[in-house]
Scaffold this motif. Structure first.
Motif, PDB file in Angstrom:
ATOM      1  N   GLU A   1       3.082   5.973  -2.744  1.00 32.86           N
ATOM      2  CA  GLU A   1       4.216   6.750  -3.243  1.00 32.86           C
ATOM      3  C   GLU A   1       4.116   6.945  -4.750  1.00 32.86           C
ATOM      4  O   GLU A   1       4.402   8.028  -5.262  1.00 32.86           O
ATOM      5  CB  GLU A   1       5.538   6.065  -2.879  1.00 32.86           C
ATOM      6  CG  GLU A   1       5.867   6.121  -1.405  1.00 32.86           C
ATOM      7  CD  GLU A   1       6.030   7.529  -0.861  1.00 32.86           C
ATOM      8  OE1 GLU A   1       6.562   8.410  -1.586  1.00 32.86           O
ATOM      9  OE2 GLU A   1       5.619   7.760   0.285  1.00 32.86           O
ATOM     10  N   GLN A   2       3.698   5.908  -5.466  1.00 29.74           N
ATOM     11  CA  GLN A   2       3.531   6.019  -6.916  1.00 29.74           C
ATOM     12  C   GLN A   2       2.433   7.030  -7.251  1.00 29.74           C
ATOM     13  O   GLN A   2       2.586   7.842  -8.162  1.00 29.74           O
ATOM     14  CB  GLN A   2       3.185   4.662  -7.523  1.00 29.74           C
ATOM     15  CG  GLN A   2       4.335   3.687  -7.521  1.00 29.74           C
ATOM     16  CD  GLN A   2       3.931   2.303  -7.987  1.00 29.74           C
ATOM     17  OE1 GLN A   2       2.756   2.013  -8.162  1.00 29.74           O
ATOM     18  NE2 GLN A   2       4.912   1.442  -8.175  1.00 29.74           N
ATOM     19  N   GLU A   3       1.333   6.966  -6.524  1.00 24.96           N
ATOM     20  CA  GLU A   3       0.225   7.892  -6.754  1.00 24.96           C
ATOM     21  C   GLU A   3       0.645   9.325  -6.432  1.00 24.96           C
ATOM     22  O   GLU A   3       0.309  10.261  -7.161  1.00 24.96           O
ATOM     23  CB  GLU A   3      -0.983   7.482  -5.909  1.00 24.96           C
ATOM     24  CG  GLU A   3      -2.213   8.308  -6.153  1.00 24.96           C
ATOM     25  CD  GLU A   3      -2.853   8.093  -7.507  1.00 24.96           C
ATOM     26  OE1 GLU A   3      -3.678   8.936  -7.891  1.00 24.96           O
ATOM     27  OE2 GLU A   3      -2.529   7.107  -8.191  1.00 24.96           O
ATOM     28  N   LYS A   4       1.378   9.497  -5.360  1.00 28.90           N
ATOM     29  CA  LYS A   4       1.867  10.820  -4.968  1.00 28.90           C
ATOM     30  C   LYS A   4       2.802  11.384  -6.040  1.00 28.90           C
ATOM     31  O   LYS A   4       2.691  12.551  -6.419  1.00 28.90           O
ATOM     32  CB  LYS A   4       2.600  10.715  -3.623  1.00 28.90           C
ATOM     33  CG  LYS A   4       3.073  12.019  -3.075  1.00 28.90           C
ATOM     34  CD  LYS A   4       3.726  11.814  -1.724  1.00 28.90           C
ATOM     35  CE  LYS A   4       4.337  13.071  -1.192  1.00 28.90           C
ATOM     36  NZ  LYS A   4       5.054  12.862   0.059  1.00 28.90           N
ATOM     37  N   PHE A   5       3.700  10.536  -6.556  1.00 35.56           N
ATOM     38  CA  PHE A   5       4.620  10.955  -7.607  1.00 35.56           C
ATOM     39  C   PHE A   5       3.842  11.365  -8.854  1.00 35.56           C
ATOM     40  O   PHE A   5       4.130  12.392  -9.475  1.00 35.56           O
ATOM     41  CB  PHE A   5       5.608   9.833  -7.939  1.00 35.56           C
ATOM     42  CG  PHE A   5       6.514  10.155  -9.087  1.00 35.56           C
ATOM     43  CD1 PHE A   5       7.593  10.996  -8.917  1.00 35.56           C
ATOM     44  CD2 PHE A   5       6.265   9.632 -10.352  1.00 35.56           C
ATOM     45  CE1 PHE A   5       8.429  11.305  -9.982  1.00 35.56           C
ATOM     46  CE2 PHE A   5       7.093   9.929 -11.423  1.00 35.56           C
ATOM     47  CZ  PHE A   5       8.178  10.775 -11.233  1.00 35.56           C
ATOM     48  N   ARG A   6       2.828  10.566  -9.216  1.00 34.85           N
ATOM     49  CA  ARG A   6       2.019  10.852 -10.401  1.00 34.85           C
ATOM     50  C   ARG A   6       1.280  12.183 -10.263  1.00 34.85           C
ATOM     51  O   ARG A   6       1.252  12.996 -11.179  1.00 34.85           O
ATOM     52  CB  ARG A   6       1.026   9.715 -10.654  1.00 34.85           C
ATOM     53  CG  ARG A   6       0.238   9.862 -11.953  1.00 34.85           C
ATOM     54  CD  ARG A   6      -0.767   8.736 -12.133  1.00 34.85           C
ATOM     55  NE  ARG A   6      -1.811   8.742 -11.152  1.00 34.85           N
ATOM     56  CZ  ARG A   6      -2.876   9.569 -11.184  1.00 34.85           C
ATOM     57  NH1 ARG A   6      -3.011  10.432 -12.154  1.00 34.85           N
ATOM     58  NH2 ARG A   6      -3.799   9.504 -10.251  1.00 34.85           N
ATOM     59  N   LYS A   7       0.697  12.408  -9.087  1.00 37.26           N
ATOM     60  CA  LYS A   7      -0.036  13.662  -8.853  1.00 37.26           C
ATOM     61  C   LYS A   7       0.896  14.868  -8.927  1.00 37.26           C
ATOM     62  O   LYS A   7       0.544  15.905  -9.491  1.00 37.26           O
ATOM     63  CB  LYS A   7      -0.742  13.641  -7.493  1.00 37.26           C
ATOM     64  CG  LYS A   7      -1.890  12.671  -7.419  1.00 37.26           C
ATOM     65  CD  LYS A   7      -3.046  13.153  -8.236  1.00 37.26           C
ATOM     66  CE  LYS A   7      -4.232  12.236  -8.045  1.00 37.26           C
ATOM     67  NZ  LYS A   7      -5.342  12.622  -8.908  1.00 37.26           N
ATOM     68  N   ASN A   8       2.082  14.740  -8.344  1.00 34.93           N
ATOM     69  CA  ASN A   8       3.043  15.847  -8.391  1.00 34.93           C
ATOM     70  C   ASN A   8       3.498  16.113  -9.823  1.00 34.93           C
ATOM     71  O   ASN A   8       3.683  17.266 -10.221  1.00 34.93           O
ATOM     72  CB  ASN A   8       4.247  15.555  -7.492  1.00 34.93           C
ATOM     73  CG  ASN A   8       3.905  15.708  -6.036  1.00 34.93           C
ATOM     74  OD1 ASN A   8       2.964  16.415  -5.666  1.00 34.93           O
ATOM     75  ND2 ASN A   8       4.657  15.044  -5.185  1.00 34.93           N
ATOM     76  N   GLN A   9       3.671  15.046 -10.600  1.00 35.06           N
ATOM     77  CA  GLN A   9       4.067  15.202 -11.989  1.00 35.06           C
ATOM     78  C   GLN A   9       2.950  15.884 -12.785  1.00 35.06           C
ATOM     79  O   GLN A   9       3.217  16.773 -13.597  1.00 35.06           O
ATOM     80  CB  GLN A   9       4.398  13.841 -12.600  1.00 35.06           C
ATOM     81  CG  GLN A   9       5.028  13.929 -13.960  1.00 35.06           C
ATOM     82  CD  GLN A   9       5.437  12.577 -14.497  1.00 35.06           C
ATOM     83  OE1 GLN A   9       4.772  11.573 -14.250  1.00 35.06           O
ATOM     84  NE2 GLN A   9       6.529  12.538 -15.236  1.00 35.06           N
TER      85      GLN A   9
ATOM     86  N   LYS B   1       0.832  -1.196   0.000  1.00 38.65           N
ATOM     87  CA  LYS B   1       0.000   0.000   0.000  1.00 38.65           C
ATOM     88  C   LYS B   1       0.869   1.249   0.000  1.00 38.65           C
ATOM     89  O   LYS B   1       0.546   2.228  -0.651  1.00 38.65           O
ATOM     90  CB  LYS B   1      -0.937   0.005   1.206  1.00 38.65           C
ATOM     91  CG  LYS B   1      -2.089  -0.934   1.070  1.00 38.65           C
ATOM     92  CD  LYS B   1      -3.024  -0.807   2.243  1.00 38.65           C
ATOM     93  CE  LYS B   1      -4.173  -1.784   2.117  1.00 38.65           C
ATOM     94  NZ  LYS B   1      -5.098  -1.705   3.224  1.00 38.65           N
ATOM     95  N   GLU B   2       1.984   1.204   0.748  1.00 40.07           N
ATOM     96  CA  GLU B   2       2.866   2.349   0.818  1.00 40.07           C
ATOM     97  C   GLU B   2       3.481   2.616  -0.550  1.00 40.07           C
ATOM     98  O   GLU B   2       3.604   3.755  -0.973  1.00 40.07           O
ATOM     99  CB  GLU B   2       3.966   2.098   1.858  1.00 40.07           C
ATOM    100  CG  GLU B   2       4.322   3.334   2.623  1.00 40.07           C
ATOM    101  CD  GLU B   2       5.221   3.019   3.792  1.00 40.07           C
ATOM    102  OE1 GLU B   2       6.424   3.213   3.630  1.00 40.07           O
ATOM    103  OE2 GLU B   2       4.718   2.585   4.835  1.00 40.07           O
ATOM    104  N   SER B   3       3.844   1.546  -1.258  1.00 36.49           N
ATOM    105  CA  SER B   3       4.417   1.672  -2.596  1.00 36.49           C
ATOM    106  C   SER B   3       3.394   2.295  -3.543  1.00 36.49           C
ATOM    107  O   SER B   3       3.735   3.188  -4.314  1.00 36.49           O
ATOM    108  CB  SER B   3       4.851   0.311  -3.111  1.00 36.49           C
ATOM    109  OG  SER B   3       5.275   0.412  -4.442  1.00 36.49           O
ATOM    110  N   ASN B   4       2.148   1.838  -3.488  1.00 33.67           N
ATOM    111  CA  ASN B   4       1.093   2.415  -4.327  1.00 33.67           C
ATOM    112  C   ASN B   4       0.865   3.880  -3.974  1.00 33.67           C
ATOM    113  O   ASN B   4       0.642   4.704  -4.858  1.00 33.67           O
ATOM    114  CB  ASN B   4      -0.208   1.639  -4.169  1.00 33.67           C
ATOM    115  CG  ASN B   4      -0.140   0.272  -4.813  1.00 33.67           C
ATOM    116  OD1 ASN B   4       0.715   0.007  -5.641  1.00 33.67           O
ATOM    117  ND2 ASN B   4      -1.040  -0.602  -4.408  1.00 33.67           N
TER     118      ASN B   4
END
Length: 119
Positions: free
Chosen positions: A7-15, A2-5
């Motif tokens: 972090e990926q979602e957070k990275f995507r939103k920031n991008q 869940k933490e990995s997902n």
């Protein structure tokens, strides 16, 4: 997992936020953004549309130039941030309560409440 997902979602939103800022606020051409991020033109347009749909207030304020942002705009953003933080806290509390109830049901009654197929 869940933490990995997360972090990926957070990275995507920031991008997405950065791409929107480059195109709408800094007036960088779509072609330059395509080259910088290595995605297609249609992906850039989709990212911009998605960001505007999911964050209408923020998108509206980002479109304004720096000097055009008023204290009222800033106040609206702070109010939205406050309400989102409150909603997040409530959802976390609800999730914690659900997990405790599942654990209690398993411990006291021996009932397996986890969804089929989960590990």
């Amino acid at each position: 997992m869940k933490e990995s997902n997360y972090e990926q979602e957070k990275f995507r939103k920031n991008q997405e936020r950065e791409i929107f800022r480059l195109v709408k606020q800094d007036n960088v051409s779509i072609q330059e953004v395509v080259q910088q991020y290595g995605v297609s033109r249609s992906s850039i347009y989709r990212i911009i549309a998605t960001f505007e749909r999911e964050n209408p207030l923020e998108a509206e304020l980002m479109k304004k130039q720096g000097k055009d942002v008023t204290p009222e705009d800033y106040k609206k953003l702070l109010e939205e941030l406050s309400s989102l933080k409150k909603a997040l806290a409530e959802e976390r509390l609800r999730a914690d309560f659900y997990q405790e109830m599942v654990a209690y049901g398993e411990e006291v009654y021996g009932i397996k409440l986890k969804k089929a197929g989960t590990k």
